[in-house]
Each structure stands twice: as C-alpha cells, then as structure tokens.
Design a protein around this motif. Structure first.
Motif, PDB file in Angstrom:
ATOM      1  N   THR A 296       0.839  -1.193   0.000  1.00 32.20           N
ATOM      2  CA  THR A 296       0.000   0.000   0.000  1.00 32.20           C
ATOM      3  C   THR A 296       0.875   1.243   0.000  1.00 32.20           C
ATOM      4  O   THR A 296       2.041   1.200   0.384  1.00 32.20           O
TER       5      THR A 296
ATOM      6  N   TRP B 200     -14.587   6.167 -11.416  1.00 38.05           N
ATOM      7  CA  TRP B 200     -13.349   6.943 -11.500  1.00 38.05           C
ATOM      8  C   TRP B 200     -13.460   8.271 -10.759  1.00 38.05           C
ATOM      9  O   TRP B 200     -12.468   8.753 -10.194  1.00 38.05           O
TER      10      TRP B 200
ATOM     11  N   THR C 202     -12.858   7.684  -7.034  1.00 39.36           N
ATOM     12  CA  THR C 202     -11.541   7.060  -6.874  1.00 39.36           C
ATOM     13  C   THR C 202     -10.428   8.079  -7.055  1.00 39.36           C
ATOM     14  O   THR C 202      -9.500   8.174  -6.244  1.00 39.36           O
ATOM     15  N   LEU C 203     -10.509   8.846  -8.132  1.00 40.67           N
ATOM     16  CA  LEU C 203      -9.468   9.843  -8.400  1.00 40.67           C
ATOM     17  C   LEU C 203      -9.508  10.986  -7.402  1.00 40.67           C
ATOM     18  O   LEU C 203      -8.469  11.506  -6.994  1.00 40.67           O
TER      19      LEU C 203
ATOM     20  N   ASN D   6     -10.374  10.774  -4.331  1.00 39.55           N
ATOM     21  CA  ASN D   6      -9.763  10.260  -3.111  1.00 39.55           C
ATOM     22  C   ASN D   6      -8.243  10.334  -3.201  1.00 39.55           C
ATOM     23  O   ASN D   6      -7.574  10.769  -2.253  1.00 39.55           O
ATOM     24  N   LEU D   7      -7.674   9.926  -4.336  1.00 42.14           N
ATOM     25  CA  LEU D   7      -6.219   9.971  -4.504  1.00 42.14           C
ATOM     26  C   LEU D   7      -5.693  11.394  -4.489  1.00 42.14           C
ATOM     27  O   LEU D   7      -4.578  11.653  -4.036  1.00 42.14           O
TER      28      LEU D   7
ATOM     29  N   ASN E 188     -15.562   4.586  -4.613  1.00 42.68           N
ATOM     30  CA  ASN E 188     -14.105   4.642  -4.567  1.00 42.68           C
ATOM     31  C   ASN E 188     -13.569   3.214  -4.654  1.00 42.68           C
ATOM     32  O   ASN E 188     -13.776   2.410  -3.753  1.00 42.68           O
ATOM     33  N   GLN E 189     -12.876   2.898  -5.737  1.00 43.51           N
ATOM     34  CA  GLN E 189     -12.399   1.532  -5.980  1.00 43.51           C
ATOM     35  C   GLN E 189     -10.908   1.366  -5.752  1.00 43.51           C
ATOM     36  O   GLN E 189     -10.333   0.350  -6.159  1.00 43.51           O
ATOM     37  N   TRP E 190     -10.274   2.320  -5.113  1.00 41.11           N
ATOM     38  CA  TRP E 190      -8.817   2.259  -5.008  1.00 41.11           C
ATOM     39  C   TRP E 190      -8.335   0.982  -4.320  1.00 41.11           C
ATOM     40  O   TRP E 190      -7.323   0.396  -4.704  1.00 41.11           O
ATOM     41  N   LYS E 191      -9.037   0.533  -3.296  1.00 39.00           N
ATOM     42  CA  LYS E 191      -8.612  -0.678  -2.594  1.00 39.00           C
ATOM     43  C   LYS E 191      -8.633  -1.911  -3.488  1.00 39.00           C
ATOM     44  O   LYS E 191      -7.846  -2.834  -3.297  1.00 39.00           O
TER      45      LYS E 191
ATOM     46  N   LYS F 226      -5.342  -1.263  -6.018  1.00 41.00           N
ATOM     47  CA  LYS F 226      -3.964  -1.346  -5.503  1.00 41.00           C
ATOM     48  C   LYS F 226      -3.687  -2.688  -4.870  1.00 41.00           C
ATOM     49  O   LYS F 226      -2.559  -3.059  -4.645  1.00 41.00           O
TER      50      LYS F 226
END
Length: 390
Positions: free
Chosen positions: A46, A362, A365-366, A368-369, A384-387, A390
């Motif tokens: 992570t 997206w 998700t974006l 959040n980043l 939010n699909q970041w988890k 990554k």
C-alpha cells in the motif's frame, strides 16, 4: 417516426434496467470485497500512510476500441506500449462502460448515471443540451484540490452555449473537437448527412483553432504532441491532470500509409486500416510515456486507460469473443478494455482484477487519490475503488 420513438424509449428502458442490475451487483460485490479485502492485495504494497505527494493523473480514452483490438487480449493488432503498461499494471477485466460515447463520457466526468444527467445516447451537434451545469465535473474538483487540469481531444458533451465548453467545466486548457467525429486530417465535420453541422471542428480553449496551421496534421499525432507540450511546460510544484480523449479509433478509417503497410497480411481492408489506426495510437501513447520519463514525472504518475464503448465491427473493430457491439448492452458493447499503471502501486508483477468496476467509479476514486472533497457535489453513483485496484 412512431417506430423511432418506440425504439428510443425501449433503449432508455433497457439502459435503466441495466443500471439497476449493475447497481445491485456492485453493492453485492462491494460487500464481498469488504470481507475479502486482503485476498485482493496480497501481491501489492500500500502507499505509505504519511505520504503527502499526490499523483499526476493521465487518463487516456480510446474511442470505439474493442475487446479484441489490443495485443494483450490476443489480437493480431500490435500494441506493444499498451501491452507493456497493461501487463505490468492492473488489468481491469470486469470493467464496464456505456454502449456509446456520450453517456460514458458524461458518467466519467460526473460520477453519475445518465438517468441523472439526461445523456442517454449520442449527443448530436445541433442538440440544445449537454452535461448538466448543476454539478461539478471531476476536473472542477481536481482543480479545487490544487491540480492543473488539461483536456485534449474529443469532448462530445455539448457546446450549444459557452458554459458547456470544456474550458468552463473545470479544465484550465482545452485543445480538441466538440462533436462526435471528424476528418482526421482536415478536422472538418459534416458526416451527419449535412443536416446538423458542417465545417471545421477544432478548438483551442474557447476559440476556433488556427486551421491553416493544423490542416493536414493527423489527429492522433496532433493530440499526442499537445499532451507532450503540456508535460514539458508543467510546473513541478503542482500535481497535473490530463484527460486525453483520442479521436482514434473511431470512423472514418484514416491512417498514415506506413501504419497500414504493417498489416498487409490482413485481407479485410477495413480491419487493415483499423489495425493501423490502433498501432498509431499505441505509438502515440509510448511517446507520451517517454516524455513523462524525460521530464522526471513518470515515477509520480498514475496512468489510466479506458475505451468509451465496444467496437463497431462495420468499421473494422472486433469484440471477439464477446457477443454484441457498440450500441448494444451485450458484453461486446459495454465491457471495456481498461487498465491502470503506476510505479506508485509498487507491484512485483502485473495483476488481473476481476472486481466489478464501472466508469462512474473513477470520479470518487481519483478524487480520493487527489485528497479532494465532495463539497457541492450531488450524490454519486460511483464508488471509490482504489482498494480493489492497488
């Protein structure tokens, strides 16, 4: 006329049913992911919790690219740059978009389904409509979070008032075209049987571009050149968002001869032209990555690649082995080619994600980043699909 209206209503009803089904499966999938989160991340590290650096974001959209039109899916088309990025990154193999361009683009920029935006189908040039102004775009939110924001290429989300132009929807700069397609060399549109709009369609911010300067420049090369100009002129102190929406590989089938010659073995002339267009776009992407590396921005860049819908087999594309094509809600129309690549993922090897994902995801998700917020944003349909990435 009655038949056309009935067909349009049937399409809208079918699309709404698809979104309801998608939302149900997405919620079910997210509950499963919450219980099995670790199994999806065993191969990745992570990002450090204390990091303050936000990634540069390069979001590339290919137009009408099919499931069987990239090398890493087994296509005869050569896409070495795309393949290298995809095979070293996260391949999104359960990723969905809408069956035509306008709804997908509207959902990408708003994070909301077309039942909220009203963009159910292709937005014709003369339509007095566009992406609603009552909700910020992802570009608005990223700019508010401190990003410089740039758009290059195809807009197709309305332009009947200045308020709807990209430069007024969160983008600091815009270079591209406003309608659905045009000539790759002359940048002249008029392919709608002469009923809606004819003339040059190439904009520089909110003004017509100098067509004498760009007439004859192949759009794939032109848009890649503009992206590299932004990269070389970027201020290191700010994170950067580039939305690069290629005209390729939408019809008309036009490509420099040297690319078409690479596929002399393909007997179908449309497939041969289409293959050359894909390889040309692949080379353009490779040149942009090289510019990011030379500018020393690549190590901090998140690259996302997506198609806007499935391929049109009548224009050389292929969705094999998926059923259906552009314009349909079969898998061939809505299951997208997509992947994510970044050195920030710190992956040992590439990874295939089978987690369900939709183009609306997206936006959150974006954001959040980017460490942005949702202030002033209406309820999103995306997650939010970041988890899961990554």
């Amino acid at each position: 006329m009655k038949f056309k209206i009935a067909l349009l209503l049937a399409g809208i009803i079918w699309g709404c049913l698809f979104l309801i089904k998608l939302q149900y499966h997405r919620r079910t999938t997210l509950r499963v992911l919450q219980n099995h989160d670790n199994s999806l991340q065993y191969i990745f590290e992570t990002l450090p919790q204390n990091t303050q650096k936000r990634p540069h974001i390069l979001f590339i959209v290919a137009d009408d690219l099919g499931f069987n039109d990239v090398g890493y899916h087994g296509s005869e088309i050569k896409t070495p740059n795309i393949d290298k990025l995809a095979l070293s990154g996260v391949r999104l193999e359960n990723y969905y978009v809408q069956p035509v361009c306008t709804p997908t683009r509207g959902q990408l920029l708003s994070g909301r389904y077309q039942i909220h935006t009203g963009l159910h189908w292709v937005l014709w040039p003369s339509t007095r409509s566009g992406l609603p102004l009552d909700n910020p775009t992802i570009a608005d939110k990223l700019r508010a979070a401190g990003y410089s924001t740039h758009m290059i290429g195809k807009w197709h989300l309305g332009f009947y008032k200045p308020d709807f132009l990209p430069i007024n929807r969160g983008f600091d700069t815009f270079f591209g075209f406003l309608s659905g397609h045009s000539d790759y060399y002359t940048h002249e549109t008029g392919n709608w049987w002469g009923k809606f709009m004819t003339g040059y369609d190439l904009m520089d911010n909110d003004q017509p571009a100098n067509i004498t300067r760009y007439n004859g420049s192949y759009s794939t090369h032109l848009f890649a050149s503009k992206a590299k100009d932004i990269i070389w002129g970027h201020n290191y102190e700010k994170p950067m968002f580039i939305y690069l929406s290629f005209q390729a590989v939408h019809a008309p089938l036009q490509v420099p001869e040297n690319y078409m010659k690479q596929y002399a073995n393909i007997t179908d002339i449309k497939r041969r032209q289409f293959a050359g267009m894909v390889t040309c776009m692949d080379d353009a992407i490779g040149s942009i990555v090289d510019a990011l590396k030379k500018r020393e921005l690549w190590k901090d860049t998140l690259l996302i690649f997506s198609t806007d819908n499935g391929a049109n087999p009548n224009a050389g594309g292929s969705n094999w082995p998926l059923k259906g094509a552009k314009g349909s809600y079969w898998e061939g129309g809505i299951r997208a080619v997509g992947f994510v690549y970044s050195l920030l993922l710190k992956m040992k090897n590439g990874y295939v994600s089978k987690s369900l994902m939709h183009v609306t995801d997206w936006f959150p998700t974006l954001l959040n980043l980017a460490k942005g917020d949702l202030n002033g944003t209406k309820m999103l349909d995306g997650y939010n699909q970041w988890k899961t990435i990554k």
